[in-house]
Design an enzyme around this catalytic site. Structure first.
Site, PDB file in Angstrom:
ATOM      1  N   ASP A  84       0.839  -1.208   0.000  1.00  0.00           N
ATOM      2  CA  ASP A  84       0.000   0.000   0.000  1.00  0.00           C
ATOM      3  C   ASP A  84       0.863   1.244   0.000  1.00  0.00           C
ATOM      4  O   ASP A  84       0.504   2.256   0.609  1.00  0.00           O
ATOM      5  CB  ASP A  84      -0.919  -0.024   1.233  1.00  0.00           C
ATOM      6  CG  ASP A  84      -2.022   1.026   1.160  1.00  0.00           C
ATOM      7  OD1 ASP A  84      -2.515   1.443   2.234  1.00  0.00           O
ATOM      8  OD2 ASP A  84      -2.372   1.470   0.043  1.00  0.00           O
ATOM      9  N   LYS A  90       2.657   2.992  -6.277  1.00  0.00           N
ATOM     10  CA  LYS A  90       2.320   2.035  -7.348  1.00  0.00           C
ATOM     11  C   LYS A  90       3.561   1.587  -8.117  1.00  0.00           C
ATOM     12  O   LYS A  90       3.687   0.436  -8.492  1.00  0.00           O
ATOM     13  CB  LYS A  90       1.289   2.642  -8.284  1.00  0.00           C
ATOM     14  CG  LYS A  90       1.706   3.977  -8.890  1.00  0.00           C
ATOM     15  CD  LYS A  90       0.583   4.590  -9.705  1.00  0.00           C
ATOM     16  CE  LYS A  90       1.054   5.909 -10.308  1.00  0.00           C
ATOM     17  NZ  LYS A  90       0.003   6.541 -11.107  1.00  0.00           N
ATOM     18  N   ASP A 114      -3.253  -3.030  -2.343  1.00  0.00           N
ATOM     19  CA  ASP A 114      -4.284  -1.993  -2.445  1.00  0.00           C
ATOM     20  C   ASP A 114      -4.090  -1.214  -3.749  1.00  0.00           C
ATOM     21  O   ASP A 114      -3.014  -1.227  -4.349  1.00  0.00           O
ATOM     22  CB  ASP A 114      -4.179  -1.029  -1.249  1.00  0.00           C
ATOM     23  CG  ASP A 114      -5.356  -0.055  -1.197  1.00  0.00           C
ATOM     24  OD1 ASP A 114      -5.195   1.037  -0.627  1.00  0.00           O
ATOM     25  OD2 ASP A 114      -6.437  -0.391  -1.744  1.00  0.00           O
ATOM     26  N   ASN A 115      -5.145  -0.536  -4.210  1.00  0.00           N
ATOM     27  CA  ASN A 115      -5.062   0.430  -5.314  1.00  0.00           C
ATOM     28  C   ASN A 115      -4.649  -0.158  -6.665  1.00  0.00           C
ATOM     29  O   ASN A 115      -4.047   0.553  -7.484  1.00  0.00           O
ATOM     30  CB  ASN A 115      -4.087   1.558  -4.974  1.00  0.00           C
ATOM     31  CG  ASN A 115      -4.367   2.173  -3.643  1.00  0.00           C
ATOM     32  OD1 ASN A 115      -3.553   2.098  -2.731  1.00  0.00           O
ATOM     33  ND2 ASN A 115      -5.547   2.785  -3.510  1.00  0.00           N
ATOM     34  N   GLU A 129     -11.237   4.530  -1.287  1.00  0.00           N
ATOM     35  CA  GLU A 129     -11.642   4.928   0.061  1.00  0.00           C
ATOM     36  C   GLU A 129     -12.441   6.233   0.067  1.00  0.00           C
ATOM     37  O   GLU A 129     -12.087   7.206  -0.580  1.00  0.00           O
ATOM     38  CB  GLU A 129     -10.412   5.079   0.992  1.00  0.00           C
ATOM     39  CG  GLU A 129      -9.290   5.931   0.468  1.00  0.00           C
ATOM     40  CD  GLU A 129      -8.242   5.136  -0.261  1.00  0.00           C
ATOM     41  OE1 GLU A 129      -8.577   4.070  -0.812  1.00  0.00           O
ATOM     42  OE2 GLU A 129      -7.094   5.573  -0.316  1.00  0.00           O
TER      43      GLU A 129
END
Ligand SMILES: O=c1[nH]cnc2c(O)cc(-c3ccc(F)cc3)c(Cl)c12
Ligand SMILES: [Mg+2]
Length: 214
Positions: free
Chosen positions: A141, A144, A169-170, A199
């Protein structure tokens, strides 16, 4: 006083939260981000998926890449069995300072340890620094661009074992296309996508769960 967003989040928690109650800390931070100021915590919707994966995996050792304010460290730490350990790496010292206070406020400072530095620098030191051989679960997290190189670094450093669960995540927003392509095409992983939302918004996002096959 709260010059930065993390400091404002911490002040809101100290004013409105219940010290020693990790569930309340999660809910209080979610209320801050939902009603006062957006912040890049994994949040309540994706957080429910994180909870499910943690409870299914029941990890004794967890490594988190990217602490920010400590929300996901508290969210996962609150579900770990006694004696389990969560190590979280954060390169921004100001974020790490707030995270340590959030984690202590939740009463999880015995199970959760925040290390300050870059993943590239810290990952190769983990075996030496901690008496941990491999991790049962990794939560990605941070940034990227770093998901893929850090995953390869974790493999090279022998920190993964057959069955280690990587949860990212993401993977949709901001998106980690090179990481997704790797874990979905490599014979070393079995991957599963969990669609969700970014979120505190209704923008599409998602988590990717990838089991390391060794
Ligand atoms: O950098 C991130 N690290 C770890 N988690 C993140 C996250 O959950 C969300 C975002 C994000 C997405 C969309 C947007 F408009 C602004 C911010 C970021 Cl940028 C990160
Ligand atoms: Mg995130």
């Amino acid at each position: 006083t709260g010059r930065t967003r993390p400091e404002r989040l911490l002040q809101y928690l100290q004013k409105n939260g219940t010290r020693g109650d990790a569930n309340n800390v999660v809910d209080t931070i979610d209320r801050f981000c939902g009603t006062v100021e957006w912040a890049m915590n994994v949040g309540g919707e994706k957080g429910k998926i994180v909870d499910k994966v943690v409870l299914e995996t029941n990890p004794g050792t967890v490594l988190e890449l990217g602490t920010y304010c400590g929300y996901s460290a508290v969210r996962m730490g609150r579900l770990l069995a006694p004696g389990s350990r969560l190590i979280t790496l954060e390169m921004n010292p100001a974020y790490a300072k707030v995270a340590k206070e959030v984690i202590a406020f939740a009463g999880l400072d015995k199970q959760v340890e925040v290390l300050v530095g870059s993943t590239t620098e810290l990952i190769p030191q983990l075996k030496k620094k901690l008496d941990i051989d491999t991790f049962d679960m990794i939560f990605l997290d941070h940034w990227k661009q770093s998901y893929l190189p850090d995953t390869k670094l974790l493999e090279e450093c022998g920190l993964l074992r057959k069955g280690t669960v990587l949860l990212a995540d993401n993977v949709i927003c901001p998106g980690t296309p090179d990481y997704l392509q790797y874990v979905r095409s490599s014979p070393k992983y079995l991957s599963q996508h969990f669609p969700s939302v970014l979120e505190y918004t209704n923008a599409p996002d998602g988590l990717e769960k990838s089991v390391y096959l060794g």
